[in-house]
Design a protein around this motif. Structure first.
Motif, PDB file in Angstrom:
ATOM      1  N   VAL A 141       0.473  -1.287  -0.007  1.00 16.47           N
ATOM      2  CA  VAL A 141       0.020  -0.125   0.063  1.00 16.47           C
ATOM      3  C   VAL A 141       1.141   1.394   0.155  1.00 16.47           C
ATOM      4  N   SER A 142       2.433   1.479   0.441  1.00 17.52           N
ATOM      5  CA  SER A 142       2.921   2.208   0.731  1.00 17.52           C
ATOM      6  C   SER A 142       3.617   2.380  -0.290  1.00 17.52           C
ATOM      7  N   ARG A 143       3.489   1.214  -1.455  1.00 12.99           N
ATOM      8  CA  ARG A 143       4.201   1.626  -2.978  1.00 12.99           C
ATOM      9  C   ARG A 143       3.124   2.051  -3.678  1.00 12.99           C
ATOM     10  N   LEU A 144       2.166   2.181  -3.572  1.00 12.05           N
ATOM     11  CA  LEU A 144       0.929   2.211  -4.591  1.00 12.05           C
ATOM     12  C   LEU A 144       0.231   4.041  -4.265  1.00 12.05           C
ATOM     13  N   ILE A 145       1.750   4.291  -2.897  1.00 16.06           N
ATOM     14  CA  ILE A 145       1.262   5.718  -2.922  1.00 16.06           C
ATOM     15  C   ILE A 145       2.260   6.395  -3.082  1.00 16.06           C
ATOM     16  N   SER A 146       3.922   5.820  -2.912  1.00 17.00           N
ATOM     17  CA  SER A 146       4.972   6.723  -3.495  1.00 17.00           C
ATOM     18  C   SER A 146       4.992   6.605  -5.175  1.00 17.00           C
ATOM     19  N   SER A 147       4.616   5.753  -5.919  1.00 22.30           N
ATOM     20  CA  SER A 147       4.853   5.113  -7.412  1.00 22.30           C
ATOM     21  C   SER A 147       3.774   6.309  -8.014  1.00 22.30           C
ATOM     22  N   GLN A 148       3.170   7.321  -7.356  1.00 17.74           N
ATOM     23  CA  GLN A 148       1.710   8.250  -7.519  1.00 17.74           C
ATOM     24  C   GLN A 148       2.434   9.352  -8.066  1.00 17.74           C
ATOM     25  N   LYS A 149       3.882   9.626  -7.677  1.00 18.08           N
ATOM     26  CA  LYS A 149       4.218  11.186  -7.706  1.00 18.08           C
ATOM     27  C   LYS A 149       5.060  10.744  -9.294  1.00 18.08           C
ATOM     28  N   GLU A 150       4.639  11.958  -9.825  1.00 16.46           N
ATOM     29  CA  GLU A 150       4.862  11.978 -11.329  1.00 16.46           C
ATOM     30  C   GLU A 150       4.096  11.649 -12.090  1.00 16.46           C
ATOM     31  N   ARG A 151       3.411  10.975 -11.425  1.00 16.89           N
ATOM     32  CA  ARG A 151       1.909   9.716 -12.301  1.00 16.89           C
ATOM     33  C   ARG A 151       0.965  10.704 -12.083  1.00 16.89           C
ATOM     34  N   ASP A 152       0.515  10.013 -10.969  1.00 18.49           N
ATOM     35  CA  ASP A 152      -0.632  11.396 -10.621  1.00 18.49           C
ATOM     36  C   ASP A 152      -1.239  12.561  -9.643  1.00 18.49           C
ATOM     37  N   PHE A 153       0.300  12.351  -9.446  1.00 17.39           N
ATOM     38  CA  PHE A 153       0.525  14.171  -9.105  1.00 17.39           C
ATOM     39  C   PHE A 153       1.827  14.038  -8.810  1.00 17.39           C
ATOM     40  N   VAL A 154       1.976  15.598  -9.853  1.00 12.89           N
ATOM     41  CA  VAL A 154       4.200  15.931  -9.652  1.00 12.89           C
ATOM     42  C   VAL A 154       4.162  17.137  -8.592  1.00 12.89           C
ATOM     43  N   HIS A 155       5.259  17.093  -8.800  1.00 12.08           N
ATOM     44  CA  HIS A 155       6.429  17.864  -7.584  1.00 12.08           C
ATOM     45  C   HIS A 155       5.421  17.905  -6.056  1.00 12.08           C
ATOM     46  N   THR A 156       4.671  18.918  -5.414  1.00 15.39           N
ATOM     47  CA  THR A 156       4.911  18.565  -4.045  1.00 15.39           C
ATOM     48  C   THR A 156       3.553  18.635  -3.891  1.00 15.39           C
ATOM     49  N   ASN A 157       2.587  18.546  -5.061  1.00 12.90           N
ATOM     50  CA  ASN A 157       1.040  18.757  -4.938  1.00 12.90           C
ATOM     51  C   ASN A 157       0.296  17.529  -4.432  1.00 12.90           C
ATOM     52  N   TYR A 158       0.787  17.360  -3.273  1.00  8.91           N
ATOM     53  CA  TYR A 158       0.703  15.854  -2.565  1.00  8.91           C
ATOM     54  C   TYR A 158      -0.831  15.992  -1.733  1.00  8.91           C
ATOM     55  N   ASN A 159      -2.063  17.241  -2.200  1.00  6.88           N
ATOM     56  CA  ASN A 159      -3.301  17.363  -1.821  1.00  6.88           C
ATOM     57  C   ASN A 159      -3.819  16.240  -3.259  1.00  6.88           C
ATOM     58  N   ASP A 160      -3.391  15.804  -4.525  1.00 11.97           N
ATOM     59  CA  ASP A 160      -3.610  15.439  -5.221  1.00 11.97           C
ATOM     60  C   ASP A 160      -3.320  13.739  -5.434  1.00 11.97           C
ATOM     61  N   ILE A 161      -2.770  13.628  -4.303  1.00  6.95           N
ATOM     62  CA  ILE A 161      -2.443  11.840  -3.783  1.00  6.95           C
ATOM     63  C   ILE A 161      -4.104  11.164  -3.927  1.00  6.95           C
ATOM     64  N   ARG A 162      -4.003   9.964  -4.985  1.00  6.68           N
ATOM     65  CA  ARG A 162      -4.629   9.012  -5.008  1.00  6.68           C
ATOM     66  C   ARG A 162      -5.165   7.767  -3.537  1.00  6.68           C
ATOM     67  N   ARG A 163      -6.224   8.162  -3.566  1.00 10.66           N
ATOM     68  CA  ARG A 163      -6.594   6.682  -2.020  1.00 10.66           C
ATOM     69  C   ARG A 163      -5.867   5.787  -2.619  1.00 10.66           C
ATOM     70  N   VAL A 164      -5.461   5.156  -1.714  1.00  8.62           N
ATOM     71  CA  VAL A 164      -5.453   3.586  -2.640  1.00  8.62           C
ATOM     72  C   VAL A 164      -5.738   2.355  -1.334  1.00  8.62           C
ATOM     73  N   PHE A 165      -6.343   1.255  -2.430  1.00  7.83           N
ATOM     74  CA  PHE A 165      -7.127   0.100  -1.155  1.00  7.83           C
ATOM     75  C   PHE A 165      -5.495  -0.727  -1.716  1.00  7.83           C
ATOM     76  N   SER A 166      -5.270  -2.196  -0.656  1.00  4.33           N
ATOM     77  CA  SER A 166      -4.867  -2.728  -1.122  1.00  4.33           C
ATOM     78  C   SER A 166      -5.492  -4.154  -0.445  1.00  4.33           C
ATOM     79  N   ILE A 167      -6.136  -5.469  -1.166  1.00  2.00           N
ATOM     80  CA  ILE A 167      -6.842  -6.241  -0.502  1.00  2.00           C
ATOM     81  C   ILE A 167      -6.288  -7.165  -1.049  1.00  2.00           C
ATOM     82  N   TRP A 168      -6.481  -8.002   0.272  1.00  2.80           N
ATOM     83  CA  TRP A 168      -5.949  -9.273   0.637  1.00  2.80           C
ATOM     84  C   TRP A 168      -6.625 -10.652   0.490  1.00  2.80           C
ATOM     85  N   ILE A 169      -6.701 -11.707  -0.069  1.00  2.00           N
ATOM     86  CA  ILE A 169      -7.436 -12.438  -0.158  1.00  2.00           C
ATOM     87  C   ILE A 169      -6.766 -13.922  -0.176  1.00  2.00           C
ATOM     88  N   CYS A 170      -6.619 -13.657   1.900  1.00  2.00           N
ATOM     89  CA  CYS A 170      -5.946 -15.061   1.742  1.00  2.00           C
ATOM     90  C   CYS A 170      -6.443 -16.369   2.115  1.00  2.00           C
TER      91      CYS A 170
END
Length: 313
Positions: A141-170
């Motif tokens: 879930v942390s990778r899903l957040i950090s990998s958004q930089k320059e893809r889903d938000f740019v520079h320091t526009n942290y308010n543009d971060i998308r919500r992420v859900f990591s759903i695990w089926i065990c």
């Protein structure tokens, strides 16, 4: 290659094929819609058939690397005069072969028509012994957040971060369960609370027992996933549950995937039985004793042993 190594290669190959088909089955939009309405707050209460339309494009299944620096791919858009375009790395699968990849990733347009969330679905055959699932989920879930930089938000526009859900089926747990892990803000001194969103990181852990639950609204998702991933149910039994109970049309391509998975699981079961039979045979058990333990006819045991001898020759 020695006999033991041959057997390991055959078993791992079938298991790998089964895992791949399980991912593709879970990656069908109708199945993902059922997962959405049972795990993501904004979609709860919505009919899964209606939720399908909010899944954007086709899900990325087993192609996006988890490793830092490789989740995104950079390319130039000639029409945009060489402008950089960053997207999820679904290319160069051969180059990145051997890397750990997200099972399923997809974008979902929210009901307001404006915002998006990123959803990751992972399946585990059983609870791993080498690490704790929750720890791995936190990393994902942390990778899903950090990998958004320059893809889903740019520079320091942290308010543009998308919500992420990591759903695990065990699978193969002692009971059917579901847990939700998310951020919380505890005020330790004073009443002031820093601005920011606590809903950005979301982990859902879905536990499936080996026993398929009865039809019950509370276990609606567990029964669907349990039926899809079961190695015991036949093709017809699975399709009856999918079509009649969940109104998922088999024409969506699910029928073919289900049949293929059932054939593979049958092959895995037969290989496992053959291994036990050969082990007993080598230890000097009689055909009658083996047949009694395995609950098969003596002629069937003979046939399996002869075929196995030819394969291992």
């Amino acid at each position: 290659m020695d006999t033991e190594m041959k057997n390991m290669v055959r078993a791992s190959n079938k298991d790998a094929q089964y895992d791949e088909k399980a991912k593709r089955l879970l990656g069908h939009k109708y199945i993902l819609a059922y997962i959405l309405v049972n795990t993501v707050d904004e979609f709860k209460g919505m009919a899964p058939k209606e939720a399908v339309q909010y899944i954007e494009g086709e899900p990325f299944i087993g192609v996006v690397p988890v490793e830092p620096g490789l989740t995104n791919v950079q390319k130039d858009d000639s029409e945009a005069k060489g402008q950089r375009i960053i997207g999820l790395n679904s290319e160069n699968a051969e180059i990145n072969e051997g890397l750990v990849r997200f099972d399923i990733i997809f974008y979902v347009r929210m009901r307001d028509g404006l915002s998006q969330i990123i959803v990751n679905v992972e399946s585990q055959k059983d609870e791993p012994s080498g690490y704790d699932v929750l720890d791995r989920a936190v990393f994902y879930v942390s990778r899903l957040i950090s990998s958004q930089k320059e893809r889903d938000f740019v520079h320091t526009n942290y308010n543009d971060i998308r919500r992420v859900f990591s759903i695990w089926i065990c699978m193969n747990l002692d009971e059917n369960s579901m847990g939700y892990v998310h951020l919380a803000y505890d005020k330790l001194i004073g009443d002031y609370q820093c601005r920011g969103r606590l809903d950005l990181l979301n982990i859902v852990l879905i536990g499936l027992s080996n026993e398929l639950p009865e039809r019950d609204e509370r276990y609606e998702l567990h029964r669907l996933l349990g039926a899809l991933l079961s190695k015991q149910l036949s093709v017809d039994e699975k399709l009856a549950i999918i079509e009649k109970e969940y109104n998922i049309p088999a024409e969506t391509g699910i029928r073919k995937e289900v049949a293929s998975m059932c054939n593979l699981s049958q092959g895995i079961r037969e290989d496992a039985q053959a291994e036990v039979i050969m082990s007993m045979y080598k230890k000097g058990y009689t055909l009658e004793q083996i047949a009694d333990v395995m609950e098969k006819g003596i002629e069937d045991i003979k046939s399996i042993i002869e075929k196995r001898k030819l394969v291992l020759a």
